[in-house]
Design an enzyme around this catalytic site. Structure first.
Site, PDB file in Angstrom:
ATOM      1  CG  ASN A  13      -1.837   1.126   1.357  1.00  0.00           C
ATOM      2  OD1 ASN A  13      -1.466   2.245   1.070  1.00  0.00           O
ATOM      3  ND2 ASN A  13      -3.052   0.857   1.796  1.00  0.00           N
ATOM      4  CG  ASP A  73      -3.838  -6.285   9.120  1.00  0.00           C
ATOM      5  OD1 ASP A  73      -3.681  -6.448   7.893  1.00  0.00           O
ATOM      6  OD2 ASP A  73      -4.927  -6.457   9.682  1.00  0.00           O
ATOM      7  CB  SER A  74      -4.135  -0.391   9.608  1.00  0.00           C
ATOM      8  OG  SER A  74      -3.663  -0.353   8.274  1.00  0.00           O
ATOM      9  NE  ARG A 185      -0.130   2.804   8.500  1.00  0.00           N
ATOM     10  CZ  ARG A 185      -1.356   3.210   8.109  1.00  0.00           C
ATOM     11  NH1 ARG A 185      -1.620   4.468   7.893  1.00  0.00           N
ATOM     12  NH2 ARG A 185      -2.316   2.319   7.941  1.00  0.00           N
TER      13      ARG A 185
HETATM   14  P1  ITT Z   1      -0.648  -4.334   2.899  1.00  0.00           P
HETATM   15  O1  ITT Z   1      -1.386  -5.518   3.485  1.00  0.00           O
HETATM   16  O2  ITT Z   1       0.167  -4.692   1.709  1.00  0.00           O
HETATM   17  O3  ITT Z   1       0.123  -3.574   3.941  1.00  0.00           O
HETATM   18  P2  ITT Z   1      -3.325  -3.270   2.551  1.00  0.00           P
HETATM   19  O4  ITT Z   1      -3.856  -1.938   2.129  1.00  0.00           O
HETATM   20  O5  ITT Z   1      -3.946  -4.491   1.921  1.00  0.00           O
HETATM   21  O6  ITT Z   1      -1.743  -3.270   2.343  1.00  0.00           O
HETATM   22  P3  ITT Z   1      -4.481  -3.920   5.141  1.00  0.00           P
HETATM   23  O7  ITT Z   1      -4.907  -5.297   4.817  1.00  0.00           O
HETATM   24  O8  ITT Z   1      -3.868  -3.643   6.485  1.00  0.00           O
HETATM   25  O9  ITT Z   1      -3.414  -3.371   4.112  1.00  0.00           O
HETATM   26  O10 ITT Z   1      -5.745  -2.971   4.930  1.00  0.00           O
HETATM   27  C1  ITT Z   1      -5.724  -1.673   5.400  1.00  0.00           C
HETATM   28  C2  ITT Z   1      -6.895  -0.910   4.802  1.00  0.00           C
HETATM   29  O11 ITT Z   1      -7.513  -0.129   5.855  1.00  0.00           O
HETATM   30  C3  ITT Z   1      -6.400   0.080   3.767  1.00  0.00           C
HETATM   31  O12 ITT Z   1      -6.377  -0.490   2.478  1.00  0.00           O
HETATM   32  C4  ITT Z   1      -7.428   1.203   3.924  1.00  0.00           C
HETATM   33  O13 ITT Z   1      -8.595   0.840   3.228  1.00  0.00           O
HETATM   34  C5  ITT Z   1      -7.729   1.181   5.413  1.00  0.00           C
HETATM   35  N1  ITT Z   1      -6.810   2.074   6.148  1.00  0.00           N
HETATM   36  C6  ITT Z   1      -5.814   1.708   7.006  1.00  0.00           C
HETATM   37  N2  ITT Z   1      -5.146   2.782   7.459  1.00  0.00           N
HETATM   38  C7  ITT Z   1      -5.707   3.835   6.873  1.00  0.00           C
HETATM   39  C8  ITT Z   1      -5.453   5.221   6.912  1.00  0.00           C
HETATM   40  O14 ITT Z   1      -4.446   5.719   7.613  1.00  0.00           O
HETATM   41  N3  ITT Z   1      -6.236   6.030   6.197  1.00  0.00           N
HETATM   42  C9  ITT Z   1      -7.251   5.542   5.451  1.00  0.00           C
HETATM   43  N4  ITT Z   1      -7.549   4.244   5.315  1.00  0.00           N
HETATM   44  C10 ITT Z   1      -6.787   3.390   6.032  1.00  0.00           C
END
Ligand code: ITT
Length: 200
Positions: A13, A73-74, A185
């Site tokens: 991401n 993971d978020s 984060r």
């Molecule tokens: P990686 O697993 O490769 O790190 P990902 O985007 O798939 O990337 P996650 O499975 O942790 O990661 O999903 C996190 C999602 O949550 C992210 O795609 C956003 O939709 C949301 N998210 C997390 N942090 C955020 C933020 O700071 N601002 C806005 N949306 C956020």
């Protein structure tokens, strides 16, 4: 400046990568990212919690690359939706991981829910692992409310719809450094920093 050791920031991401690089720019460790390794198999993110998935991702990429690895993971928990999208935040509207589609679905699901019942929070868990074990984890939480009309150009994902009532701004209206000081984060990264420094 020559830095001590390398740490892989294991995320696909670009929004996360930018924020993590910014917060850790002054660390005495070289930050590597996944681009360097070409196409790697994806981890299975089938955990029920952010912590489980952060651990799985960190172990997965550390095993593949041989590097100390940090994974995040978020996601977003919306109270009126029973905590959804939660660990499913990236794929809320389907496997394409399309932020615009996720936001449309979010606003559609909230429908007529009134402003005072729009409370939500971002959560983040960071894990650091080598090929064998997870050596550190840390978490952060960021409270806000969901609004119907997007505001702001910064950040990524759900940020334009996530209002911080005490600031009167969405996360997408904050300067990047401001978001990093107060976000889920940013908090998780500050919490894991001393543990990482002890590992170096
Ligand atoms: P990686 O697993 O490769 O790190 P990902 O985007 O798939 O990337 P996650 O499975 O942790 O990661 O999903 C996190 C999602 O949550 C992210 O795609 C956003 O939709 C949301 N998210 C997390 N942090 C955020 C933020 O700071 N601002 C806005 N949306 C956020």
């Amino acid at each position: 400046m020559v830095k001590r050791g390398r740490l892989l920031i294991a995320t696909s991401n670009p929004g996360k990568l930018r924020e993590i690089r910014h917060v850790f720019a002054d660390l005495d460790v070289e930050l590597a990212d996944l681009k360097e390794f070409g196409k790697l198999p994806q981890p299975l993110e089938d955990g029920l919690t952010f912590e489980e998935n952060a651990r799985k991702k960190a172990l997965h990429y550390a095993g593949l690359t041989g590097l100390w690895t940090l994974a995040d993971d978020s996601g977003l928990e919306v109270d009126a939706l029973g905590g959804q999208p939660g660990v499913n935040s990236a794929r809320f509207a389907g496997p394409a991981q399309d932020a615009a589609a996720n936001n449309i679905k979010l606003i559609r699901c909230l429908g007529e829910v009134p402003p005072k019942r729009r409370s939500a929070r971002f959560r983040c868990v960071i894990a650091i692992a080598d090929g064998q074990r997870v050596s550190a984890t840390a978490a952060g939480v960021f409270e806000g409310v969901i609004i119907d009309e997007p505001r702001g150009q910064n950040g990524f994902g759900y940020d334009p719809y996530f209002l911080l009532p005490e600031l009167g701004q969405t996360v997408a209206e904050l300067e990047p450094a401001h978001k990093n000081r107060i976000s889920h984060r940013g908090q998780a990264l500050q919490n894991i920093r001393p543990k990482l420094e002890a590992l170096l």
